[in-house]
Design a protein around this motif. Structure first.
Motif, PDB file in Angstrom:
ATOM      1  N   LYS A 183       1.389   2.685  -7.786  1.00  0.00           N
ATOM      2  CA  LYS A 183       1.613   3.981  -8.435  1.00  0.00           C
ATOM      3  C   LYS A 183       3.095   4.187  -8.747  1.00  0.00           C
ATOM      4  O   LYS A 183       3.454   4.704  -9.815  1.00  0.00           O
ATOM      5  CB  LYS A 183       1.099   5.116  -7.540  1.00  0.00           C
ATOM      6  CG  LYS A 183      -0.416   5.158  -7.414  1.00  0.00           C
ATOM      7  CD  LYS A 183      -0.847   6.247  -6.446  1.00  0.00           C
ATOM      8  CE  LYS A 183      -2.343   6.222  -6.217  1.00  0.00           C
ATOM      9  NZ  LYS A 183      -2.759   7.187  -5.169  1.00  0.00           N
ATOM     10  N   THR A 184       3.984   3.807  -7.818  1.00  0.00           N
ATOM     11  CA  THR A 184       5.418   3.968  -8.050  1.00  0.00           C
ATOM     12  C   THR A 184       5.883   3.048  -9.167  1.00  0.00           C
ATOM     13  O   THR A 184       6.683   3.441 -10.022  1.00  0.00           O
ATOM     14  CB  THR A 184       6.218   3.677  -6.762  1.00  0.00           C
ATOM     15  OG1 THR A 184       5.682   4.467  -5.692  1.00  0.00           O
ATOM     16  CG2 THR A 184       7.682   4.015  -6.940  1.00  0.00           C
TER      17      THR A 184
ATOM     18  N   ALA B 214      13.826  -1.676  -2.105  1.00  0.00           N
ATOM     19  CA  ALA B 214      12.622  -1.020  -1.578  1.00  0.00           C
ATOM     20  C   ALA B 214      12.374   0.282  -2.332  1.00  0.00           C
ATOM     21  O   ALA B 214      13.237   1.151  -2.373  1.00  0.00           O
ATOM     22  CB  ALA B 214      12.783  -0.744  -0.084  1.00  0.00           C
ATOM     23  N   SER B 215      11.205   0.403  -2.921  1.00  0.00           N
ATOM     24  CA  SER B 215      10.862   1.546  -3.772  1.00  0.00           C
ATOM     25  C   SER B 215       9.539   2.150  -3.305  1.00  0.00           C
ATOM     26  O   SER B 215       8.581   1.427  -3.039  1.00  0.00           O
ATOM     27  CB  SER B 215      10.751   1.043  -5.225  1.00  0.00           C
ATOM     28  OG  SER B 215       9.949   1.876  -6.016  1.00  0.00           O
ATOM     29  N   TYR B 216       9.494   3.489  -3.213  1.00  0.00           N
ATOM     30  CA  TYR B 216       8.265   4.154  -2.761  1.00  0.00           C
ATOM     31  C   TYR B 216       8.251   5.589  -3.282  1.00  0.00           C
ATOM     32  O   TYR B 216       9.265   6.133  -3.721  1.00  0.00           O
ATOM     33  CB  TYR B 216       8.154   4.128  -1.233  1.00  0.00           C
ATOM     34  CG  TYR B 216       9.441   4.421  -0.510  1.00  0.00           C
ATOM     35  CD1 TYR B 216       9.818   5.724  -0.201  1.00  0.00           C
ATOM     36  CD2 TYR B 216      10.305   3.391  -0.139  1.00  0.00           C
ATOM     37  CE1 TYR B 216      11.004   6.000   0.458  1.00  0.00           C
ATOM     38  CE2 TYR B 216      11.498   3.655   0.517  1.00  0.00           C
ATOM     39  CZ  TYR B 216      11.839   4.959   0.819  1.00  0.00           C
ATOM     40  OH  TYR B 216      13.019   5.230   1.461  1.00  0.00           O
TER      41      TYR B 216
ATOM     42  N   GLU C 175       0.793  -1.231   0.000  1.00  0.00           N
ATOM     43  CA  GLU C 175       0.000   0.000   0.000  1.00  0.00           C
ATOM     44  C   GLU C 175       0.824   1.279   0.000  1.00  0.00           C
ATOM     45  O   GLU C 175       0.530   2.227  -0.717  1.00  0.00           O
ATOM     46  CB  GLU C 175      -0.930   0.004   1.213  1.00  0.00           C
ATOM     47  CG  GLU C 175      -1.840   1.226   1.281  1.00  0.00           C
ATOM     48  CD  GLU C 175      -2.824   1.158   2.431  1.00  0.00           C
ATOM     49  OE1 GLU C 175      -3.743   1.995   2.457  1.00  0.00           O
ATOM     50  OE2 GLU C 175      -2.684   0.266   3.302  1.00  0.00           O
ATOM     51  N   ASN C 176       1.884   1.334   0.829  1.00  0.00           N
ATOM     52  CA  ASN C 176       2.586   2.602   1.022  1.00  0.00           C
ATOM     53  C   ASN C 176       4.027   2.365   1.488  1.00  0.00           C
ATOM     54  O   ASN C 176       4.470   1.220   1.627  1.00  0.00           O
ATOM     55  CB  ASN C 176       1.825   3.471   2.040  1.00  0.00           C
ATOM     56  CG  ASN C 176       1.540   2.720   3.336  1.00  0.00           C
ATOM     57  OD1 ASN C 176       2.352   1.915   3.798  1.00  0.00           O
ATOM     58  ND2 ASN C 176       0.383   2.975   3.939  1.00  0.00           N
ATOM     59  N   LYS C 177       4.739   3.465   1.741  1.00  0.00           N
ATOM     60  CA  LYS C 177       6.142   3.388   2.153  1.00  0.00           C
ATOM     61  C   LYS C 177       6.322   2.546   3.413  1.00  0.00           C
ATOM     62  O   LYS C 177       7.261   1.732   3.490  1.00  0.00           O
ATOM     63  CB  LYS C 177       6.675   4.811   2.394  1.00  0.00           C
ATOM     64  CG  LYS C 177       8.090   4.859   2.961  1.00  0.00           C
ATOM     65  CD  LYS C 177       8.518   6.291   3.267  1.00  0.00           C
ATOM     66  CE  LYS C 177       9.889   6.333   3.927  1.00  0.00           C
ATOM     67  NZ  LYS C 177      10.306   7.719   4.246  1.00  0.00           N
ATOM     68  N   THR C 178       5.463   2.726   4.391  1.00  0.00           N
ATOM     69  CA  THR C 178       5.573   1.968   5.637  1.00  0.00           C
ATOM     70  C   THR C 178       5.528   0.472   5.369  1.00  0.00           C
ATOM     71  O   THR C 178       6.343  -0.301   5.886  1.00  0.00           O
ATOM     72  CB  THR C 178       4.449   2.362   6.612  1.00  0.00           C
ATOM     73  OG1 THR C 178       4.558   3.754   6.918  1.00  0.00           O
ATOM     74  CG2 THR C 178       4.536   1.554   7.898  1.00  0.00           C
TER      75      THR C 178
ATOM     76  N   LEU D 174       8.779  -0.812   3.599  1.00  0.00           N
ATOM     77  CA  LEU D 174       9.925  -0.980   4.495  1.00  0.00           C
ATOM     78  C   LEU D 174       9.721  -2.147   5.462  1.00  0.00           C
ATOM     79  O   LEU D 174      10.670  -2.866   5.792  1.00  0.00           O
ATOM     80  CB  LEU D 174      10.189   0.320   5.255  1.00  0.00           C
ATOM     81  CG  LEU D 174      10.583   1.511   4.360  1.00  0.00           C
ATOM     82  CD1 LEU D 174      10.764   2.768   5.192  1.00  0.00           C
ATOM     83  CD2 LEU D 174      11.847   1.202   3.564  1.00  0.00           C
ATOM     84  N   GLU D 175       8.486  -2.355   5.907  1.00  0.00           N
ATOM     85  CA  GLU D 175       8.201  -3.495   6.793  1.00  0.00           C
ATOM     86  C   GLU D 175       8.470  -4.814   6.076  1.00  0.00           C
ATOM     87  O   GLU D 175       9.085  -5.726   6.638  1.00  0.00           O
ATOM     88  CB  GLU D 175       6.737  -3.456   7.255  1.00  0.00           C
ATOM     89  CG  GLU D 175       6.441  -2.409   8.310  1.00  0.00           C
ATOM     90  CD  GLU D 175       4.970  -2.371   8.680  1.00  0.00           C
ATOM     91  OE1 GLU D 175       4.171  -3.104   8.047  1.00  0.00           O
ATOM     92  OE2 GLU D 175       4.608  -1.612   9.596  1.00  0.00           O
ATOM     93  N   LEU D 176       8.026  -4.904   4.828  1.00  0.00           N
ATOM     94  CA  LEU D 176       8.221  -6.142   4.088  1.00  0.00           C
ATOM     95  C   LEU D 176       9.693  -6.347   3.720  1.00  0.00           C
ATOM     96  O   LEU D 176      10.201  -7.469   3.753  1.00  0.00           O
ATOM     97  CB  LEU D 176       7.343  -6.147   2.829  1.00  0.00           C
ATOM     98  CG  LEU D 176       7.249  -7.478   2.084  1.00  0.00           C
ATOM     99  CD1 LEU D 176       6.785  -8.596   3.011  1.00  0.00           C
ATOM    100  CD2 LEU D 176       6.302  -7.354   0.898  1.00  0.00           C
ATOM    101  N   TYR D 177      10.358  -5.258   3.386  1.00  0.00           N
ATOM    102  CA  TYR D 177      11.804  -5.339   3.107  1.00  0.00           C
ATOM    103  C   TYR D 177      12.529  -5.938   4.315  1.00  0.00           C
ATOM    104  O   TYR D 177      13.362  -6.848   4.174  1.00  0.00           O
ATOM    105  CB  TYR D 177      12.339  -3.944   2.796  1.00  0.00           C
ATOM    106  CG  TYR D 177      13.821  -3.890   2.534  1.00  0.00           C
ATOM    107  CD1 TYR D 177      14.331  -4.093   1.255  1.00  0.00           C
ATOM    108  CD2 TYR D 177      14.728  -3.642   3.565  1.00  0.00           C
ATOM    109  CE1 TYR D 177      15.702  -4.058   1.010  1.00  0.00           C
ATOM    110  CE2 TYR D 177      16.095  -3.607   3.336  1.00  0.00           C
ATOM    111  CZ  TYR D 177      16.568  -3.810   2.056  1.00  0.00           C
ATOM    112  OH  TYR D 177      17.925  -3.777   1.819  1.00  0.00           O
ATOM    113  N   ASP D 178      12.215  -5.432   5.506  1.00  0.00           N
ATOM    114  CA  ASP D 178      12.850  -5.946   6.726  1.00  0.00           C
ATOM    115  C   ASP D 178      12.508  -7.423   6.956  1.00  0.00           C
ATOM    116  O   ASP D 178      13.339  -8.194   7.451  1.00  0.00           O
ATOM    117  CB  ASP D 178      12.420  -5.122   7.941  1.00  0.00           C
ATOM    118  CG  ASP D 178      13.046  -3.735   7.959  1.00  0.00           C
ATOM    119  OD1 ASP D 178      14.050  -3.525   7.241  1.00  0.00           O
ATOM    120  OD2 ASP D 178      12.524  -2.868   8.681  1.00  0.00           O
ATOM    121  N   ALA D 179      11.277  -7.809   6.590  1.00  0.00           N
ATOM    122  CA  ALA D 179      10.858  -9.202   6.779  1.00  0.00           C
ATOM    123  C   ALA D 179      11.617 -10.153   5.859  1.00  0.00           C
ATOM    124  O   ALA D 179      11.834 -11.327   6.193  1.00  0.00           O
ATOM    125  CB  ALA D 179       9.356  -9.328   6.543  1.00  0.00           C
TER     126      ALA D 179
END
Length: 203
Positions: free
Chosen positions: A128-129, A102-104, A77-80, A83-88
């Motif tokens: 959108k990105t 990670a792109s946003y 959905e968004n930047k948050t 980044l959460e999924l990147y960390d996971a």
């Protein structure tokens, strides 16, 4: 029953995290996703959807870097959420050659384009990105093997759903997997676009 028929790297990662047994959702969904079908995955929070997404993405890529263009795209959905999924992903990729990015929207598009150009395997971004990157020749989708949408409830927003549909029309051959807690009308409409002949896992 332990996890079966996963890449040895993934089994090592699971063992390192003391994850020994798949959840009922994982037991049902992982074999179907591994088969290559388009899949709608509906299950409650805490059922293991994110771990399933990570495992099946890395399994598809055989846990190794290849080429420069992304072979997996994950939309959130968004930047948050990015980044959460990147960390996971990190516990599963840090000892492999896989390159994850990670792109946003808040990150300048020219910065993203130059960093993606250096070569990546997995792109985590927003619809959108991704559309903006594609329209400005910032990312190639020619090698894409799997596209997953995590916590897909956000696709109830028409703008996000439209961006996804437009992008999907440009992708010639790719597996799509959609994760959400439950279905909603906007997700159902995707069957008319790129989720035809999809399978359903619901727990």
């Amino acid at each position: 029953m332990p996890f079966k028929k996963l890449h040895s790297h993934l089994l090592d990662c699971l063992a390192h995290q003391s994850i020994e047994t798949p959840t009922p959702f994982q037991k049902s969904s992982i074999p179907i996703i591994k088969s290559g079908s388009n899949v709608f995955c509906f299950a409650a929070e805490g059922s293991g959807k994110t771990t399933t997404l990570i495992l099946t993405t890395l399994q598809k890529l055989k846990c190794e870097a290849v080429g420069n263009a992304p072979r997996a795209i994950i939309l959130v959905e968004n930047k948050t959420k990015v980044l959460e999924l990147y960390d996971a992903f990190i516990p599963y990729t840090q000892y492999s050659t896989l390159r994850i990015y990670a792109s946003y929207e808040q990150l300048h598009i020219d910065v993203q384009k130059s960093e993606i150009y250096m070569g990546i395997d997995i792109l985590i971004t927003t619809p959108k990105t991704l559309q903006k990157l594609f329209l400005t020749n910032g990312v190639s989708i020619s090698e894409l093997k799997i596209c997953s949408i995590d916590d897909a409830e956000f696709l109830s927003k028409k703008s996000d759903a439209t961006s996804l549909i437009v992008m999907a029309e440009s992708i010639k051959k790719c597996q799509f997997v959609i994760y959400a807690e439950k279905s909603h009308p906007q997700l159902n409409r995707l069957e008319n676009h790129f989720m035809e002949h999809s399978k359903l896992v619901q727990k």
